[in-house]
Design an enzyme around this catalytic site. Structure first.
Site, mmCIF file in Angstrom:
data_model
loop_
_atom_site.group_PDB
_atom_site.id
_atom_site.type_symbol
_atom_site.label_atom_id
_atom_site.label_comp_id
_atom_site.label_asym_id
_atom_site.label_seq_id
_atom_site.Cartn_x
_atom_site.Cartn_y
_atom_site.Cartn_z
ATOM 1 N N GLY B 325 0.721 0.383 1.816
ATOM 2 C CA GLY B 325 0.354 0.605 0.415
ATOM 3 C C GLY B 325 1.344 1.549 -0.253
ATOM 4 N N SER B 326 0.795 2.398 -1.103
ATOM 5 C CA SER B 326 1.668 3.239 -1.922
ATOM 6 C C SER B 326 2.429 4.285 -1.135
ATOM 7 C CB SER B 326 0.850 3.936 -3.011
ATOM 8 O OG SER B 326 0.243 2.958 -3.822
#
Lengths: 386, 628
Positions: B325-326
Site C-alpha cells: 500500500g502507501s
C-alpha cells in the site's frame, strides 16, 4: 605258559588282602586329578561360590571313589556271571523309561528313585561292555568267523541303541554303537563284515533322515552343525558362543573367574555340557591340552590293562571301558569345539552331574578289577568251568 | 591243551593287532582335537577376542546438553531443565498391580497411564525400567521419594527437557525441538538421532542452528551379561555440550510488541537497528505453544492449528506477503527523484486520475489540490504518485524497490522466509505471458496490484532510508558462543550510492506524516522530545471496489467480514533526527493504517527507545556506531 597260568589261576581269586595290595594307585591318582580340575571349574562356573556346584560334586566323587574301589575288589568270574542278568535288567529299564520315564531336556531319560536319578542308558553303557566281553569270551577265533554267531551280539547292541535313540538321545546311542563296534572289531570280527555294516549304516542314515525317525531338533542340530550361521540365535547360538569363548581364551586363558563369556552367561550350560569351553576360555589352550592329555592317559591306561590281561573276558572288558572313556571325552570336546554336532554328552568327572561320573567310576572300578586279576583265568562256560 | 593254547595265542594276536589299529585311530582323533584347539585359540584367537568383547560390552549413547538460546542481554529464551520421571523395574516388585495402586494414591494415574504401563511391561524384560509417569512436579517427586519404601520397584529418573520460558511469544523465532522423523534419520548419520527420546530442532532457530546447538554424543561402555543387564561401567566419555546461541532480540521489547499487537486478531511487527541490522523484535500473532510440539501433537490439535484462519503456525513477519500500500510510496518517490523529477514539482490532485477510459481514485474523494513530493507523502496523496509513476514507468520503480530489499529473500536464519514480489515488464511477460499495461504502473505506484512485501522487508526498507542509504541486512543471531566467544563486532554494510538529498526528501516527508498537522499519522506521533518518530501509513485493499459499489458508496471496513477488510500497515523510524530504530507493523485485515497500525508502531518505538541501553547506561554497549 598257558598250563602254568591255569595252575596259577586256580583256585580262583585272590584273598581280599592280596587284592588290596594290588590296587593300581596311579590310576586312582589320575582319576582324582581330572576330578580336581572339575572342582576348580565348577567353583569358577558358580562365580566363586563353592556351595552351588563344587561341594556337591566333591561328595559325589567321594562316593564314586568308594564305588570304584569296591568294584575293583569283585571277582572277574562273578562279573562274567552277572553280565547277562545285568544286561537284561538294563534293557528292561530302558523299555520302562520309554513309557514312564521323567522328561528332562526334551527327552525321556531317567527314572526318579528319590535318592538319585537313574539313567538306564548309562547303566547300559557298562552292561553292554560286560555282556559283549562275556559273549565273545565264549567263542573261539574260528567260531567268530561264522556269520550266525554274530547275530546275537548284534542284537545285543542294536536293541538298546535303538531304544536310546528313540528317547531321543543321539549322543548316547552313537556311543553304544561305536563302543559295541569297537569290541566286535578287537574280538576279531572279519574286516569285510564291517565294510558291509558301514555301507548299510549309510543307507540307514539316509532312510532315517527322510523317514521322520529323527526328531526335528536332531535334524536341526545336524544342519546347524554343518552351518552354524543358519540359526545364529537358536541352535547355532550354543556353538557360536562356545567357539567365541574358546577362541578368546588364547594360549594362557583369561584366568579363573575372568571368562567373560562364561561368567556373563553368554555361554550356555557352562557347568555341564560346555564346561570344557569354559575351561578353554579361563585356562587357555594350556589348560585344554592338559585335560586332553589326562584323558588320553586314562584311555592308554585302560588299553594297557587290556593288553596285559590273559583272560579274553578281561581283555575285552578293559578295552570296552577304555573305549567308553575315549568316546565320552572325545564326543564332548569335539562337540564344544564345533567339530561334530551338539549331542548333549557331558565331560565325565568335570561336568556337574552324578550320572556320567558314576558311569565312569564304575568303569574305572571294572578296569581295576581286571588289572588286579590280569593273570587269572575266567571259565568259558560259567556253569561247567572251575 | 595244545589246541586251546594255539587258539588262545591266535586270538591274542588278532586282539593285539586290532587294539593297535584302534589305538592309532584314537591318537589321530586326539591329535585332531589338539589341532582344533590350536586353531581356535591361537590362529583365530584375536578374532574371537574381538567377538567376545562385542558380546560383553554394550555401548550406550549419552545425550549432550543442548545449547541455550539467549537474548542480546543474556536472558535465556530456550533452556534445558530437569524433568522427573517415575520409572518401575518389574523384577523389583512382588506385585506390579499393588505397586501401581500405591503409586496412584500419591500421584494420581489415569486409566490410560496404567494401561500403557501394563502394556509396556508385557514387552519389556524384567530388569529394564518402564515409565510410569512423565514430567512429575517437584511436589510429586518429593511425595514419591518420601514413600519409596512402600513403592517397591519405583524410582525417580532425571531427564533433560527443553523449556521455552516465553512460550508462544518466541515460538515463531525459536521454533521447537521434536522427535526426528524417518527422513531426518535417513539424512543424518549422527547416532544421537537413533536414540529413543532424542529430539532435534524442527523449526526456527532451533532447526537452523541445530548442528551447533546439538553438540556431540557421549558414550558409556557398559559390561552386560547375555540378558543385556548392565553390570558395571567400563568407560565413560561425556558428550560435547551444544553451543549457546546469542540472538539479537531484546526479549523485553519483543514481549511488549507481542502483547501490543495481540490487541488485534493477527499481525506482524519487526524492530531493527538501522545500522547493525540487529532485529530487536520480530513478532507474529497469534502464536502457538511450542511445548505441544515437544511432547507431540495429537491429530486433532494439528488439524485445529493448521486450519486456524488466523494462521498461528505461520511466521507472518517473514512469510506473510502483503501489498505494501502507501508504505511503498517512498520507493515510487525515490525512483522519481532518481529519474530527475524535482521534489518541488507539483501535481494537481482532483481526487481522480483518468487514463484512457480508466479512472484511478485518490483515497480522498475531494482530492488534495496541488501537492509537491513531501506533501504528497504527508497526505499520502494517490494522484501524485499515479502521475509520477506514469512518468517514470514500472521498471525504474522496480529497480529502486529491489535496492531497498523488496522482492528478495533477506537470508535470515529462519526457515520459510518469503521473497514477496516486485513486478516489472519482464516479470509479467515471463510469469503471466502478457504485456505490461500502463494502468498497472499507476496501481504499482501506490503499492497495490501485483506488489507484495513482507513486514521484515518493509522494516529493512525503512532502515535503509533512515541510515542514509546503507544496504543494512537483518540478522537474528549475534554469535554462537562456542565458535566466536569474543566476536561482538557488528557487520559493515556497503552504501547503495544514492544522493543524500534524495533520502532527505523521503525522511522529511515521513517526518511530516507524523509530526505536522494533517499528516496521516499525526494522531500517532511521539511527543516525547528526542524520541519523535517519522513514519508512513499504508492501507492495502484485499478486494476490488467495483464502479457500482463506488456509486453506492464504498463500504466501511467495519461492514465487511474480517477477511475482506483492508490490511493496516505502518513503517517508521526513530528518533527522527538521529535515526537508530526502524519498525514495521502489519495488522491483517485491521482496517486503516493510520488508525490501527500507527498507534501500535508508536507504542513499540517508545518502548524501544526507553529500553535503549545508551539511555539506560551510556557505557553498557560500546556506544552508537556512526556511519559516515
Amino acid at each position: 605258559m598257558g598250563i602254568e597260568l591255569h595252575s596259577v589261576g586256580s583256585p580262583p581269586g585272590l584273598r581280599l588282602s592280596q587284592r588290596i595290595r594290588q590296587i593300581p594307585w596311579s590310576l586312582v591318582i589320575l582319576v582324582a586329578m581330572v576330578a580336581s580340575i572339575g572342582f576348580v571349574m565348577l567353583y569358577s562356573a558358580a562365580g566363586g561360590d563353592p556351595d552351588r556346584w563344587m561341594n556337591k560334586q566333591m561328595i559325589r566323587f567321594a562316593v564314586g571313589i568308594c564305588v570304584m574301589l569296591a568294584i575293583g575288589m569283585v571277582d572277574l568270574q562273578r562279573l562274567a556271571k552277572i553280565a547277562y542278568p545285568l544286561y537284561a535288567v538294563a534293557l528292561v529299564l530302558l523299555i520302562y523309561v520309554e513309557f514312564a520315564g521323567e522328561i528332562g531336556m526334551g527327552a525321556q531319560r531317567w527314572i526318579d528313585l528319590k535318592v538319585f536319578q537313574l539313567q538306564p542308558s548309562e547303566l547300559m553303557k557298562i552292561s553292554l561292555c560286560l555282556v559283549l566281553a562275556r559273549y565273545f569270551h565264549g567263542l573261539s577265533y574260528e567260531e567268530i568267523g561264522r556269520p550266525w554267531v554274530l547275530i546275537p551280539p548284534t542284537l545285543l547292541v542294536i536293541l538298546p541303541a535303538g531304544l536310546v535313540l528313540k528317547q531321543p538321545d543321539l549322543g548316547t546311542a552313537g556311543m553304544l554303537l561305536m563302543v559295541g563296534g569297537a569290541i566286535f572289531f578287537v574280538a576279531g570280527v572279519r574286516w569285510w563284515k564291517f565294510a558291509i555294516v558301514f555301507a548299510l549304516g549309510i543307507v540307514g542314515a539316509v532312510v532315517a533322515w527322510n523317514s521322520g525317525f529323527l526328531h526335528d531338533y536332531q535334524k536341526a542340530r545336524v544342519l546347524t552343525f554343518l552351518d552354524p550361521s543358519r540359526d545364529a540365535l537358536g541352535s547355532g547360538y550354543h556353538i557360536t558362543q562356545s567357539k567365541i569363548a574358546l577362541g578368546s581364551g588364547g594360549v594362557w586363558g583369561k584366568g579363573l573367574l575372568q571368562g567373560s563369556q562364561a561368567q556373563l552367561n553368554f555361554l550356555p550350560e557352562r557347568h555341564t555340557d560346555f564346561v570344557f569351553t569354559m575351561l578353554g576360555e579361563e585356562l587357555g589352550m594350556v589348560g585344554g591340552l592338559l585335560v586332553l592329555t589326562l584323558y588320553s592317559l586314562l584311555v592308554v591306561y585302560g588299553v594297557a590293562i587290556a593288553l596285559r590281561t590273559r583272560s579274553h573276558f578281561g581283555r575285552l572288558l578293559a578295552f570296552g571301558i577304555a573305549m567308553n572313556i575315549f568316546f565320552y571325552f572325545f564326543i564332548n570336546t569335539a562337540m564344544v569345539m564345533g567339530l561334530i554336532p551338539v549331542v548333549g554328552i557331558p565331560l565325565p568327572l568335570i561336568s556337574y552331574g552324578g550320572t556320567a561320573m558314576m558311569t565312569v567310576m564304575v568303569g574305572f572300578g571294572l578296569l581295576m578289577a581286571v588289572y588286579i586279576q590280569r593273570d587269572h583265568r575266567v571259565g568259558r562256560r560259567s556253569s561247567n568251568e572251575e | 591243551m595244545g589246541r586251546i593254547k594255539q587258539q588262545q595265542q591266535s586270538h591274542q594276536r588278532v586282539f593285539t593287532r586290532r587294539v593297535a589299529i584302534l589305538g592309532g585311530l584314537k591318537f589321530g582323533l586326539v591329535g585332531a582335537l589338539a589341532s582344533r584347539l590350536y586353531y581356535l585359540q591361537v590362529i583365530e584367537g584375536e578374532k574371537y577376542k574381538l567377538l567376545s568383547d562385542e558380546n560383553r560390552i554394550n555401548h550406550r549413547i549419552l545425550f549432550p546438553p543442548r545449547g541455550l538460546i539467549l537474548d542480546r542481554f543474556g536472558i535465556p529464551l530456550a533452556t534445558n531443565s530437569p524433568s522427573y520421571r517415575a520409572i518401575l523395574v518389574a523384577e523389583q516388585t512382588p506385585n506390579l498391580q499393588a505397586t501401581l495402586e500405591a503409586f496412584s494414591a500419591i500421584v494420581p494415574l489415569s486409566e490410560r497411564d496404567i494401561a500403557r504401563t501394563l502394556r509396556q511391561r508385557q514387552r519389556t524384560q524384567d530388569f529394564k525400567p518402564i515409565t510410569v509417569k512423565d514430567d512429575l512436579t517437584w511436589e510429586e517427586v518429593n511425595a514419591v521419594e518420601l514413600n519409596l519404601p512402600d513403592l517397591p520397584g519405583i524410582s525417580i529418573e532425571i531427564d533433560q527437557k527443553r523449556v521455552y520460558p516465553f512460550g508462544g511469544i518466541t515460538a515463531h523465532i525459536l521454533g521447537y525441538v521434536a522427535l526426528p522423523n524417518e527422513k531426518d534419520v535417513e539424512n543424518d548419520p549422527d547416532p544421537l538421532l537413533r536414540q529413543p527420546g532424542f529430539r532435534i530442532g524442527k523449526n526456527g532457530l532451533e532447526r537452523h542452528y541445530d548442528a551447533a546447538l546439538r553438540g556431540g554424543a557421549g558414550e558409556s561402555q557398559l559390561e552386560v551379561n547375555s540378558y543385556g543387564r548392565a553390570l558395571r561401567e567400563l568407560a565413560r566419555r561425556e558428550g560435547d555440550a551444544g553451543s549457546d546461541l546469542v540472538t539479537t532480540l531484546d526479549i523485553g521489547l519483543h514481549q511488549f510488541a507481542h502483547q501490543r499487537l495481540s490487541s488485534e486478531m493477527a499481525g506482524a511487527a519487526a524492530v531493527m537497528d538501522v545500522y547493525t541490522g540487529d532485529l530487536l523484535a520480530l513478532v507474529s500473532t497469534p502464536s502457538f505453544d511450542p511445548t505441544a510440539f515437544y511432547r507431540g501433537l495429537t491429530n486433532d490439535e494439528w488439524h485445529e492449528l493448521s486450519n486456524d484462519i488466523y494462521g498461528p503456525l505461520t511466521n507472518k513477519a517473514v512469510a506473510g506477503q502483503y501489498a505494501p500500500g502507501s508504505t511503498f510510496k517512498m520507493m515510487t518517490a525515490l525512483a522519481a527523484l532518481r529519474a530527475g523529477i524535482r521534489p518541488t514539482d507539483r501535481v494537481y490532485c482532483s481526487g481522480v486520475t483518468v487514463l484512457g477510459s480508466a479512472r484511478f481514485h485518490c483515497w480522498r474523494r475531494e482530492g488534495h489540490g496541488s501537492v509537491d513530493m513531501t506533501n504528497a507523502l504527508k497526505l499520502s496523496c494517490d494522484c501524485y504518485f499515479y502521475e509520477i509513476a506514469r512518468r517514470i514507468g514500472i521498471d525504474q520503480i522496480a529497480e529502486t524497490a529491489r535496492m531497498f530489499g523488496l522482492g528478495n529473500i533477506e537470508g535470515l536464519d529462519l526457515p520459510g522466509e518469503k521473497p514477496g514480489l516486485i513486478p516489472d515488464r519482464a516479470w509479467k511477460k515471463g510469469a503471466l505471458g502478457d504485456i505490461w499495461h500502463q494502468g498497472e504502473t499507476l496501481v504499482a505506484g501506490i503499492g497495490q496490484g501485483f506488489i507484495t512485501t513482507t513486514p521484515l522487508q518493509l522494516c529493512v526498507m525503512t532502515a535503509r532510508i533512515a541510515n542514509g542509504g546503507y544496504a543494512v541486512k537483518p540478522r537474528l543471531v549475534r554469535r554462537i558462543a562456542e565458535e566466536s566467544p569474543n566476536d561482538e563486532g557488528n557487520p559493515i554494510f556497503p552504501s547503495l550510492g544514492l544522493s543524500q538529498e534524495y533520502l532527505k526528501v523521503l525522511r522529511t516527508g515521513m517526518d511530516m506524516v507524523s509530526n505536522t498537522e494533517r499528516g496521516t499519522a499525526f494522531r500517532s506521533r511521539i511527543d516525547i522530545p528526542g524520541m519523535e518518530l517519522a513514519g508512513k501509513t499504508g492501507t492495502s485493499q484485499v478486494r476490488r471496489i467495483t464502479m457500482a459499489e463506488r456509486a453506492r458508496g464504498v463500504l466501511k471496513n467495519e461492514q465487511l467480514p474480517w477477511n475482506q477488510r483492508d490490511h493496516a500497515l505502518f513503517v517508521a523510524f526513530a528518533p527522527v533526527h538521529a535515526p537508530r530504530y526502524a519498525c514495521s507493523v502489519v495488522v491483517e485485515h485491521g482496517g486503516g493504517g493510520s488508525a490501527v497500525a500507527a498507534p501500535i508502531a508508536r507504542d513499540i518505538l517508545i518502548e524501544c527507545q526507553r529500553r535503549d541501553p545508551s539511555r539506560r547506561n551510556p557505557n553498557a554497549e560500546g556506544g552508537r556506531r556512526e556511519m559516515p
